[in-house]
Design a protein around this motif. Structure first.
Motif, PDB file in Angstrom:
ATOM      1  N   ALA A 474      -4.224   2.963  -7.926  1.00  0.00           N
ATOM      2  CA  ALA A 474      -4.942   2.862  -6.656  1.00  0.00           C
ATOM      3  C   ALA A 474      -4.058   3.209  -5.470  1.00  0.00           C
ATOM      4  O   ALA A 474      -4.531   3.763  -4.475  1.00  0.00           O
ATOM      5  CB  ALA A 474      -5.510   1.452  -6.485  1.00  0.00           C
ATOM      6  N   THR A 475      -2.759   2.908  -5.552  1.00  0.00           N
ATOM      7  CA  THR A 475      -1.864   3.208  -4.423  1.00  0.00           C
ATOM      8  C   THR A 475      -1.651   4.708  -4.235  1.00  0.00           C
ATOM      9  O   THR A 475      -1.077   5.124  -3.221  1.00  0.00           O
ATOM     10  CB  THR A 475      -0.496   2.535  -4.621  1.00  0.00           C
ATOM     11  OG1 THR A 475       0.108   3.020  -5.816  1.00  0.00           O
ATOM     12  CG2 THR A 475      -0.641   1.021  -4.687  1.00  0.00           C
ATOM     13  N   LYS A 476      -2.095   5.519  -5.184  1.00  0.00           N
ATOM     14  CA  LYS A 476      -1.936   6.971  -5.081  1.00  0.00           C
ATOM     15  C   LYS A 476      -3.256   7.676  -4.809  1.00  0.00           C
ATOM     16  O   LYS A 476      -3.338   8.896  -4.868  1.00  0.00           O
ATOM     17  CB  LYS A 476      -1.309   7.508  -6.366  1.00  0.00           C
ATOM     18  CG  LYS A 476       0.028   6.850  -6.724  1.00  0.00           C
ATOM     19  CD  LYS A 476       0.516   7.269  -8.094  1.00  0.00           C
ATOM     20  CE  LYS A 476       1.801   6.559  -8.465  1.00  0.00           C
ATOM     21  NZ  LYS A 476       1.628   5.113  -8.660  1.00  0.00           N
ATOM     22  N   GLY A 486      -5.131  -1.309  -3.597  1.00  0.00           N
ATOM     23  CA  GLY A 486      -4.115  -1.396  -4.629  1.00  0.00           C
ATOM     24  C   GLY A 486      -2.963  -2.293  -4.220  1.00  0.00           C
ATOM     25  O   GLY A 486      -2.483  -3.118  -5.011  1.00  0.00           O
ATOM     26  N   VAL A 487      -2.518  -2.152  -2.971  1.00  0.00           N
ATOM     27  CA  VAL A 487      -1.417  -2.996  -2.472  1.00  0.00           C
ATOM     28  C   VAL A 487      -1.831  -4.460  -2.465  1.00  0.00           C
ATOM     29  O   VAL A 487      -1.114  -5.338  -2.956  1.00  0.00           O
ATOM     30  CB  VAL A 487      -0.992  -2.543  -1.059  1.00  0.00           C
ATOM     31  CG1 VAL A 487       0.027  -3.509  -0.472  1.00  0.00           C
ATOM     32  CG2 VAL A 487      -0.416  -1.128  -1.100  1.00  0.00           C
ATOM     33  N   THR A 509       6.744   0.817  -7.023  1.00  0.00           N
ATOM     34  CA  THR A 509       5.442   1.373  -6.616  1.00  0.00           C
ATOM     35  C   THR A 509       5.146   1.063  -5.162  1.00  0.00           C
ATOM     36  O   THR A 509       4.697   1.927  -4.391  1.00  0.00           O
ATOM     37  CB  THR A 509       4.324   0.801  -7.511  1.00  0.00           C
ATOM     38  OG1 THR A 509       4.589   1.145  -8.877  1.00  0.00           O
ATOM     39  CG2 THR A 509       2.967   1.360  -7.107  1.00  0.00           C
ATOM     40  N   LEU A 510       5.420  -0.164  -4.762  1.00  0.00           N
ATOM     41  CA  LEU A 510       5.151  -0.561  -3.381  1.00  0.00           C
ATOM     42  C   LEU A 510       6.086   0.155  -2.408  1.00  0.00           C
ATOM     43  O   LEU A 510       5.683   0.487  -1.285  1.00  0.00           O
ATOM     44  CB  LEU A 510       5.282  -2.077  -3.234  1.00  0.00           C
ATOM     45  CG  LEU A 510       4.205  -2.918  -3.939  1.00  0.00           C
ATOM     46  CD1 LEU A 510       4.512  -4.402  -3.787  1.00  0.00           C
ATOM     47  CD2 LEU A 510       2.828  -2.599  -3.370  1.00  0.00           C
ATOM     48  N   CYS A 511       7.307   0.387  -2.816  1.00  0.00           N
ATOM     49  CA  CYS A 511       8.242   1.075  -1.921  1.00  0.00           C
ATOM     50  C   CYS A 511       7.771   2.501  -1.623  1.00  0.00           C
ATOM     51  O   CYS A 511       7.959   3.012  -0.514  1.00  0.00           O
ATOM     52  CB  CYS A 511       9.642   1.112  -2.545  1.00  0.00           C
ATOM     53  SG  CYS A 511      10.455  -0.506  -2.537  1.00  0.00           S
ATOM     54  N   GLN A 524       0.727  -3.320   5.140  1.00  0.00           N
ATOM     55  CA  GLN A 524       0.419  -4.236   4.047  1.00  0.00           C
ATOM     56  C   GLN A 524       1.440  -4.093   2.917  1.00  0.00           C
ATOM     57  O   GLN A 524       1.778  -5.074   2.247  1.00  0.00           O
ATOM     58  CB  GLN A 524      -1.000  -3.973   3.542  1.00  0.00           C
ATOM     59  CG  GLN A 524      -2.050  -4.399   4.553  1.00  0.00           C
ATOM     60  CD  GLN A 524      -3.410  -3.830   4.244  1.00  0.00           C
ATOM     61  OE1 GLN A 524      -3.596  -3.216   3.203  1.00  0.00           O
ATOM     62  NE2 GLN A 524      -4.350  -4.017   5.158  1.00  0.00           N
ATOM     63  N   ALA A 525       1.932  -2.884   2.710  1.00  0.00           N
ATOM     64  CA  ALA A 525       2.950  -2.678   1.680  1.00  0.00           C
ATOM     65  C   ALA A 525       4.227  -3.446   2.020  1.00  0.00           C
ATOM     66  O   ALA A 525       4.819  -4.095   1.149  1.00  0.00           O
ATOM     67  CB  ALA A 525       3.245  -1.192   1.527  1.00  0.00           C
ATOM     68  N   PHE A 526       4.645  -3.389   3.295  1.00  0.00           N
ATOM     69  CA  PHE A 526       5.851  -4.124   3.706  1.00  0.00           C
ATOM     70  C   PHE A 526       5.670  -5.631   3.502  1.00  0.00           C
ATOM     71  O   PHE A 526       6.578  -6.319   3.034  1.00  0.00           O
ATOM     72  CB  PHE A 526       6.186  -3.824   5.159  1.00  0.00           C
ATOM     73  CG  PHE A 526       6.837  -2.477   5.361  1.00  0.00           C
ATOM     74  CD1 PHE A 526       8.029  -2.158   4.727  1.00  0.00           C
ATOM     75  CD2 PHE A 526       6.247  -1.526   6.186  1.00  0.00           C
ATOM     76  CE1 PHE A 526       8.630  -0.928   4.915  1.00  0.00           C
ATOM     77  CE2 PHE A 526       6.831  -0.291   6.375  1.00  0.00           C
ATOM     78  CZ  PHE A 526       8.017   0.020   5.735  1.00  0.00           C
TER      79      PHE A 526
END
Length: 780
Positions: A474-476, A486-487, A509-511, A524-526
C-alpha cells in the motif's frame, strides 16, 4: 354411554380463556383467550344466561346470530362461537375496547391525530356499509361499541341492537338501548323518534357523540356537545353538521367521509392515504407499488408503532415474496424492524434477508450491503458462512465499483462471524486481488483500511504472512490515500509485530515513504517511525520488557464483538471517501476510473463547497503529536472524507503486480502494460514474504527530478551544506507535487514526441536516397 351425552361442551371447545382477563362490554364480559392447538391469541365475549334478564338474553342471541352473518373489514371479525343453555361464547380477533386503548395511549402521551383520523375513517366506513349497502341500523353506536386490534385499527362491534331499516320481517322487535341501559338517554337526538325522514338521521347524531368522546372523554350531558373542547379545527365544520338541530341537514355517512377527505380535511393525510393504498395493493400496478414503497420510508417515522409492526410489515414481506417488489422494500423493511424484539426479528425478517442475498438484482445487493449494520446482530454464524458469505464474495469481482466498495465495507461487520477458512483464506485471497489490481484508488485504499480493522480476527499465522506484505504494498500505491492507509495500517497493528520484523522489514519500508510526494503521507510516516523506534529503544534500555511488548504477536484471534468501535469508525470513514472519489474525481488516477468502466461524473473537485473541503482537509490532518503506538488504533483516519480533495491531484496509475509479492513495485514507467492476468493470482504469490534488501532499490517510489539520494550528498561537508541539501530535497518534492502531470497529459506529450521522432527519421531516409527519378515508386 349416557356419560358421553352428558359431557360439558365447553371442555371440548377449541379455545380457552386466560384467567383474570375479564372486562365489561355491555351485557357481555370480554376475556383474552387463545386457540388450544397453536396458542393464537383471540378475544372471547361471554354471556351468562343465569346472570342476565330475558331482554338481555334476547339481545345476546341476536348479536351472536348477526356476528356470524355480517362480514366487513371494519366490523369486528367473527372467528368461532359456542351456544349452550347456560352461556354464549363469541370468539373474535384479538381486540381491546377503545376506551381502554385511549386511556393507555393517554398515559404514553396521547393518541396522535393520524391514528384517530384513520380510526374514525374506518368506523364511518363501517357505518356507511350498514346504512347504504345492508340497509341496517346499528342503534348502539358509541365509544363502547368500538374495539381496537393489535395493529391499532378500529373495529365496529356491539351488534346487539342491529335491525333492518324497514323493521324485522319476523315481527320480533329488539328493545331500544335505553330500555336496557337507562343512562344511554343522553345520546338520543333532540327530535322525536317519529318526526319523519330517513331513520339513519338519528343514528348519525350518535356519530357526532362518538367524535366528541374520542377527543374529550365521556359525555356528561347532551348539552356538552355544544362545547368543542379538543376537537381539531379541520374536523369542527363536519362535526357541527352531525349534531345539528335540523335532522335533514345531517350528512349521510358516505357524504361525511367524502367531505372529510377533501384537500385540507381531517381525513386527508399521508397515514390515511397509505392505509387506503395497502387495502388495495393487490390490484395496484407495479409502478404504483414501487413509488408507494419509496414514499413509505419517509412516512414511517410518523406512523404508530403497532401499525408498522402488524400491518405494514406483513404487506412488505408479501410484496417481496409474491409481488416482485425488489430492493425498494428494503429501506421500509429495516425501519419497521427496529420496532421488533430479537425473537420477532429472527422469526419474520431474517429468513427474508437470507433469501435476498441470493438475488442477482444489483440494486438489492448494494442496499443489503449498505444497511447490513441494522441486521448483522441477528444473523448467526452458521447462516453467515453457509448462506450469506458465498453470495457476498461475488461483489469483490463485480464490474460496478460501488458494489465492490460496499462489499469491502461489509467485511468489517461479517468478519467476526466468519469461520477459519472463509476469513483467513477466502477473504484474504480477494483482498490481495483487490489491493493489487483494482483500478479504483479509493477501493484499494479501503481494502487496506479494512484489513487493518479486521486484523484482530485473523489467526497469528495469517497476520504474520499478510500484514507486513499488504501494508508495504500500500505504501507504494500511486493513490496518496492508499499510501497513507498503508502507513497508518502499520501503526494500528503495531502490537502484532516482533521487534525483529520492525527493525528489518517495517522501518525500511517506512523510511522510503519519508520522501513521498505528498506531505501528509510524509508526516504520518515520520510519526509512525518515531513510534516504532520508541519500542526498539524501550527494549534496548530494558530487555526484560521484550515479552510484554511482544505479547500479542502470537495471540489468538479476537472474539466477536471485541472491535465494535473499530467497525463503527471504519464505516463512517470509508463510506464518504469512495463514493465521493468515484463520483467527483474521474481523473484521480489519470482517468483510471473512466478507463476501468466505472461510473464517472464530470463534476470536478473545484465545484465542491470550499468550506466543506477545508473542513475535510482539517479532518485528514489530524494532530498526531505526542501519540504512542497504543493510541494509533483509535486516532487513525485511513480513508477520511478529506481524501476527496487529494484525489483530484493527477497521479499516474500505470502499475502492474500479481499480489503481495517481492516484485510489487508501483512503476510509473510501465505505461501501456496491462494488469496481471487472473492466472498469476496464487495464494503463495499473493502473500509471499518481501526481502527488504532486494526491494530497497526496485520497489520504492521513483524520486522526483532533481532530488538526489542520501548517498549522493557529501555528509562530511559543513552543517550549512547539510542543511541546504536537506532543504533542497523537500523543496524538489514539493515542486514535483505541484507540477505533477496527469496521465492524459503525459500520453499526449509522449505521442507528440513520438510523432516528431518519426518525422525526423522519415526525413533522414529521404535525404539518404537522393532525388526521386521520374516514374520511380515511392516506397516509404
Amino acid at each position: 354411554m349416557w356419560s358421553f351425552f352428558a359431557r360439558d361442551p365447553v371442555k371440548d371447545f377449541a379455545y380457552e380463556i386466560v384467567p383474570e382477563s375479564q372486562e365489561k362490554s355491555g351485557i357481555w364480559s370480554l376475556h383474552r383467550g387463545k386457540r388450544k392447538t397453536n396458542g393464537e391469541p383471540v378475544s372471547v365475549f361471554v354471556y351468562e344466561v343465569a346472570q342476565g334478564t330475558e331482554l338481555q338474553t334476547q339481545l345476546a342471541k341476536a348479536a351472536f346470530k348477526r356476528m356470524k352473518t355480517l362480514r366487513h373489514p371494519n366490523i369486528l371479525a367473527y372467528v368461532d362461537g359456542l351456544e349452550t343453555e347456560k352461556s354464549l361464547y363469541l370468539v373474535t380477533e384479538q381486540v381491546t375496547p377503545l376506551a381502554v386503548h385511549l386511556k393507555a395511549q393517554a398515559e404514553k402521551g396521547g393518541s396522535g391525530e393520524l391514528e384517530v383520523s384513520w380510526g374514525l375513517h374506518q368506523i364511518v366506513k363501517a357505518l356507511s356499509f350498514l346504512v347504504n349497502d345492508c340497509h341496517l341500523l346499528h342503534n348502539n353506536l358509541g365509544i363502547w361499541a368500538i374495539f381496537v386490534d393489535r395493529a391499532g385499527e378500529w373495529k365496529l362491534g356491539a351488534l346487539d341492537h342491529v335491525c333492518p331499516e324497514q323493521g324485522d320481517p319476523s315481527g320480533v322487535a329488539l328493545p331500544a338501548p335505553k330500555a336496557v341501559y337507562p343512562e344511554m338517554e343522553k345520546y338520543d337526538p333532540p327530535e322525536t323518534p317519529n318526526s319523519g325522514g330517513d331513520k339513519w338521521l338519528a343514528r348519525v347524531w350518535r356519530l357526532g357523540c362518538l367524535i366528541w368522546e374520542v377527543f374529550n372523554g365521556p359525555l356528561p350531558r347532551t348539552s356538552s356537545l355544544r362545547s368543542l373542547g379538543k376537537i381539531p379545527k379541520t374536523l369542527v365544520p363536519h362535526y357541527c353538521e352531525l349534531v345539528g338541530a335540523n335532522p335533514r341537514a345531517r350528512p349521510n355517512p358516505a357524504r361525511f367521509l367524502q367531505n372529510c377527505r377533501a384537500p385540507g380535511g381531517f381525513l386527508s393525510n399521508s397515514f390515511v392515504e397509505s392505509n387506503l393504498f395497502l387495502e388495495e395493493i393487490q390490484i395496484k400496478e407495479p409502478a404504483e407499488k414501487q413509488q408507494f414503497f419509496q414514499d413509505l420510508s419517509e412516512n414511517l417515522d410518523s406512523f404508530p408503532e403497532d401499525f408498522c409492526k402488524h400491518k405494514v410489515l406483513p404487506q412488505l414481506l408479501t410484496a417481496f415474496e409474491f409481488g416482485n417488489a425488489g430492493a425498494v422494500v428494503l429501506t421500509p423493511l429495516f425501519k419497521v424492524g427496529k420496532f421488533l424484539s430479537a425473537e420477532e426479528y429472527q422469526l419474520k425478517i431474517i429468513p427474508v434477508i437470507v433469501k435476498m442475498f441470493s438475488s442477482t438484482d444489483r440494486a438489492m445487493r448494494i442496499r443489503l450491503l449498505q444497511q447490513m449494520e441494522q441486521f448483522i446482530q441477528y444473523l448467526n454464524e452458521a447462516a453467515v458462512n453457509s448462506q450469506i458469505f458465498p453470495h457476498v464474495v461475488h461483489g469483490f469481482t463485480d464490474t460496478n465499483p460501488a458494489i465492490r466498495e460496499q462489499t469491502v465495507k461489509s467485511m468489517l461487520l461479517l468478519a467476526p462471524k466468519l469461520n477459519e477458512t472463509n476469513l483467513n483464506q477466502e477473504l484474504m485471497r480477494h483482498f490481495a486481488r483487490l489491493q493489487a489490481r483494482d483500478e479504483q484508488g479509493p477501493i484499494r485504499c479501503n481494502t487496506t483500511v479494512c484489513l487493518g480493522k479486521i486484523a484482530s480476527y485473523l489467526n497469528a499465522g495469517t497476520r504474520q504472512r499478510v500484514l507486513i506484505s499488504a501494508f508495504s504494498r500500500a505504501t507504494k500505491d500511486p493513490f496518496p490515500a492508499s499510501r497513507s492507509a498503508g502507513v497508518l495500517g502499520f501503526a494500528a497493528t503495531h502490537n502484532y509485530y516482533s521487534l525483529t520484523e520492525i527493525a528489518a522489514r517495517i522501518l525500511p519500508t517506512l523510511c522510503a515513504v519519508t520522501v513521498d510526494p505528498d506531505k501528509s503521507v510524509r508526516d504520518q510516516a515520520f510519526k509512525a517511525i518515531k513510534s516504532f523506534l520508541s519500542k526498539l529503544e524501550t527494549v534496548s534500555e530494558d530487555p526484560t520488557k521484550l515479552a510484554e511488548i511482544e505479547k500479542d504477536v502470537g495471540s489468538c484471534a479476537q472474539p466477536a464483538g471485541a472491535s465494535s468501535s473499530w467497525t463503527g469508525w471504519a464505516v463512517t470513514g470509508m463510506s464518504s471517501l469512495t463514493s465521493k472519489l468515484i463520483r467527483n474525481a474521474p481523473g484521480a488516477e489519470g482517468g483510471g476510473a473512466a478507463e476501468g468502466g466505472g461510473p464517472t461524473n464530470p463534476t470536478s473537485a473545484s465545484d465542491e463547497d470550499p468550506e466543506k473541503t477545508q473542513t475535510e482537509t482539517d479532518d485528514w490532518n489530524t494532530d498526531w503529536s505526542g501519540m504512542t503506538p497504543s493510541t494509533f488504533s483509535e486516532k487513525q483516519l485511513f480513508a477520511s472524507r478529506s481524501s476527496a480533495s487529494m484525489a483530484v491531484k493527477k497521479q499516474s496509475s500505470d502499475w502492474s503486480s500479481s499480489g503481495w509479492d517481492a516484485d510489487d513495485s508501483w512503476s510509473n514507467d510501465k505505461e501501456g502494460q496491462g494488469q496481471s492476468s487472473a492466472g498469476e493470482e496464487g495464494w503463495g504469490n499473493d502473500w509471499a514474504e518481501e526481502d527488504p534488501d532486494t526491494t530497497a532499490a526496485s520497489t520504492t517510489l521513483p524520486l522526483p527530478e532533481g532530488v538526489r539520494l542520501a548517498s549522493e550528498y557529501n555528509w562530511d561537508s559543513s552543517s550549512s551544506a547539510k542543511g541546504a541539501g536537506h532543504n533542497d530535497l523537500f523543496a524538489s518534492v514539493s515542486q514535483r507535487n505541484t507540477t505533477n502531470l496527469s496521465k492524459a497529459e503525459l500520453s499526449k506529450k509522449k505521442r507528440e514526441e513520438r510523432r516528431k521522432e518519426l518525422e525526423a527519421k522519415r526525413a533522414e531516409r529521404k535525404a539518404a536516397k537522393g532525388p526521386l527519378k521520374l516514374g520511380a515508386r515511392k516506397l516509404d
